[in-house]
Motif scaffolding. Structure first.
Motif, mmCIF file in Angstrom:
data_model
loop_
_atom_site.group_PDB
_atom_site.id
_atom_site.type_symbol
_atom_site.label_atom_id
_atom_site.label_comp_id
_atom_site.label_asym_id
_atom_site.label_seq_id
_atom_site.Cartn_x
_atom_site.Cartn_y
_atom_site.Cartn_z
ATOM 1 N N ALA A 177 6.615 3.524 6.227
ATOM 2 C CA ALA A 177 6.370 4.499 5.164
ATOM 3 C C ALA A 177 7.169 5.767 5.404
ATOM 4 C CB ALA A 177 4.887 4.820 5.065
ATOM 5 N N GLU A 180 6.692 11.599 0.861
ATOM 6 C CA GLU A 180 7.442 12.138 -0.274
ATOM 7 C C GLU A 180 7.635 13.650 -0.123
ATOM 8 O OE1 GLU A 180 9.653 11.814 -3.520
ATOM 9 O OE2 GLU A 180 8.390 10.076 -3.079
ATOM 10 N N GLU A 298 -1.394 -3.678 4.684
ATOM 11 C CA GLU A 298 -1.433 -3.000 3.386
ATOM 12 C C GLU A 298 -2.611 -2.049 3.284
ATOM 13 O OE1 GLU A 298 -1.438 -6.363 0.830
ATOM 14 O OE2 GLU A 298 0.753 -6.560 0.772
ATOM 15 N N SER A 302 -3.055 2.447 2.827
ATOM 16 C CA SER A 302 -4.000 3.203 1.998
ATOM 17 C C SER A 302 -4.755 4.229 2.846
ATOM 18 C CB SER A 302 -4.987 2.253 1.320
ATOM 19 O OG SER A 302 -4.315 1.326 0.495
ATOM 20 N N ALA A 305 -2.443 7.136 3.532
ATOM 21 C CA ALA A 305 -2.331 8.003 2.360
ATOM 22 C C ALA A 305 -3.547 8.916 2.240
ATOM 23 C CB ALA A 305 -2.159 7.161 1.099
ATOM 24 N N LEU A 315 2.648 9.329 0.051
ATOM 25 C CA LEU A 315 3.684 8.407 0.506
ATOM 26 C C LEU A 315 4.715 8.169 -0.590
ATOM 27 C CD1 LEU A 315 1.532 5.721 2.368
ATOM 28 C CD2 LEU A 315 2.544 7.824 3.265
ATOM 29 N N GLU A 317 6.693 5.847 -2.623
ATOM 30 C CA GLU A 317 6.521 4.430 -2.942
ATOM 31 C C GLU A 317 7.794 3.630 -2.680
ATOM 32 O OE1 GLU A 317 4.992 3.756 -6.815
ATOM 33 O OE2 GLU A 317 3.231 5.048 -6.547
ATOM 34 N N ALA A 318 8.956 4.217 -2.976
ATOM 35 C CA ALA A 318 10.214 3.475 -2.831
ATOM 36 C C ALA A 318 10.528 3.153 -1.372
ATOM 37 C CB ALA A 318 11.356 4.274 -3.457
ATOM 38 N N THR A 320 8.077 2.735 1.049
ATOM 39 C CA THR A 320 6.845 2.275 1.684
ATOM 40 C C THR A 320 6.653 0.800 1.412
ATOM 41 O OG1 THR A 320 5.817 4.457 1.479
ATOM 42 C CG2 THR A 320 4.343 2.593 1.795
ATOM 43 N N GLY A 321 6.340 0.024 2.445
ATOM 44 C CA GLY A 321 6.114 -1.401 2.267
ATOM 45 C C GLY A 321 5.678 -2.049 3.556
#
Length: 476
Positions: A177, A180, A298, A302, A305, A315, A317-318, A320-321
């Motif tokens: 992550a 932002e 996953e 959360s 965040a 976070l 989003e682009a 984070t995975g």
């Protein structure tokens, strides 16, 4: 505290600062609830201001002025260092000091985006450096071992080594992550609340808040208020960002200490289908290494965040995975992936220079070799050697030999093409004899200097250091 002390020599100042920092760190470590009430006199202390000035003067940014246009060299030549520091100290002691707005510069990033860089005035940088010298040993006592960015004695390679260690020991799922616009969005009120837990001196708190609220002079010459964030570029900003982001470190450190600290607890959790996990953070980039399932990873994103929400951070989003270690992921320029060792059926975790990192150094080489040909070869080689040495030194702690060999080939051709453009009427044999022979190999040189060879850099594994002591621990 003797605030009327004369200016010491730099060596005396460094020794005094180290002695006081060691005491502050020891007191802070011994009592986790201690609040320090008399720190402002240290910020004004000649030794701290002199060491702060020395750090500002030695930074590359010393060549750049803030909104007042005064660089460190200009101050030395026009006013003199001691006169400047005397006036600055007098303003601090009289409580007349007020930070100027930072000068904004937008720095291009990959993907076409821009990163905001704030350039404080030189006088403000010196005060920030002095303030950091006072505050850093206090907050370092509270920072968790999982944090590696902008901390004394810690490097990106330490974070990579820790990831490698965990990924090699059953932590196969990775939740990666990025926060932002971290430096732009930190809540001032939430940050100051965390600072107050350790600092009771209202004068120091007022100085920290003044830097946060100093404002920004944008590139269109409009001054904007700063109601959140701590501008990148300030000496104090990385420390304040770590204070803010320590909410994340503390959340996962407490979870580890309460339910996963012993081998028996970890085995019990795994038998019951629960995950064990560790956080590794470098500034606003972090990964969660999970011994469990994708679902566990996953859900931990959360939780991360939610832990960051009180600081008004979210976070990206682009960026984070979740990935499995066999798929690999990119962190701090390295591609970390588990692969089969050639010639065997065994699998190991390897760290490679990422494709993005290789593309970045190739762009820099292209930019340098696309310059006009009015300069001489020696000037070109000096520029190339600086960026090649820095890049290969960073990535030598990885599986980088093949990449270094490719880079060698690439930069050789870029220099040769530059020479062909510069000497359009000279044949290849003459160019080769004049600029590429005489060093025992066909390699670019100008007689006094030769092109740095990336392939000659030795690749070594970085040693995982485990518990890294601070500079102020007398018994690490």
């Amino acid at each position: 505290m003797n605030t009327g002390a004369s200016w010491p020599s730099l060596d005396e100042a460094k020794a005094r600062v180290l002695e006081i920092q060691t005491k502050l760190h020891q007191w802070s470590t011994a009592d986790a609830e201690r609040r320090f009430d008399d720190l402002y006199n240290l910020v004004c202390d000649p030794a701290f201001l002199l060491v702060g000035w020395n750090r500002v003067r030695g930074n590359r940014g010393a060549r750049t002025g803030g909104v007042d246009g005064e660089t460190a060299r200009y101050i030395e030549q026009s006013r003199g260092t001691e006169v400047f520091l005397d006036a600055l100290r007098a303003d601090l002691k009289a409580r007349r000091f007020e930070p100027l707005p930072v000068r904004e510069r937008m720095i291009p990033k990959t993907g076409g985006k821009l990163r905001r860089l704030g350039i404080p005035a030189t006088r403000d940088r010196v005060v920030q450096a002095s303030l950091k010298l006072v505050l850093e040993p206090i907050f370092e006592a509270d920072f968790k071992p999982c944090s590696y960015g902008f901390r004394p004695g810690r490097r990106p390679h330490d974070a990579i080594a820790e990831i490698h260690m965990f990924a090699s020991n059953s932590y196969e799922w990775v939740a990666e992550a990025d926060i932002e616009a971290c430096f732009d969005n930190i809540s001032h009120s939430a940050l100051m609340e965390r600072v107050r837990k350790r600092v009771g001196d209202k004068r120091v708190l007022g100085l920290v808040k003044a830097f946060l609220k100093a404002g920004i002079l944008s590139e269109d010459q409009v001054i904007r208020d700063t109601n959140s964030g701590t501008p990148q570029g300030g000496i104090l900003s990385p420390l304040l960002a770590n204070v803010a982001l320590s909410v994340l470190d503390e959340y996962f450190a407490e979870a580890w200490a309460e339910t996963m600290a012993t081998r028996w607890e970890r085995e019990r959790r795994r038998k019951h289908g629960e995950a064990t996990y560790r956080l590794v953070r470098y500034a606003d980039d972090f990964v969660l290494l999970v011994a469990g399932t994708r679902t566990h990873a996953e859900s931990l994103l959360s939780e991360a965040a939610a832990a960051l929400a009180p600081m008004s951070l979210a976070l990206a989003e682009a960026k984070t995975g979740v990935a499995h270690i066999d798929e690999g992921f990119t962190f701090l320029g390295f591609r970390i992936r588990r692969d089969r060792k050639e010639g065997t059926n065994k699998h190991y975790v390897y760290t490679y220079p990422s494709k993005e990192a290789l593309a970045s150094i190739k762009r820099k080489v292209r930019t340098i070799t696309n310059q006009g040909t009015n300069q001489d070869l020696g000037h070109l080689l000096r520029q190339l050697n600086a960026v090649l040495r820095g890049w290969t030194n960073y990535f030598r702690h990885g599986v980088s030999k093949q990449t270094f060999g490719y880079l060698r080939h690439f930069v050789w051709w870029r220099v040769v093409k530059w020479l062909r453009r510069k000497h359009r009427r000279t044949g290849w044999k003459k160019l080769r004899r004049r600029y590429l022979l005489g060093t025992g190999r066909v390699w670019p040189h100008d007689g006094a200097m030769e092109l740095f060879d990336p392939a000659a850099v030795a690749v070594t594994r970085y040693r995982y250091r485990g518990n890294i002591p601070t500079p102020w621990q007398t018994d690490p």
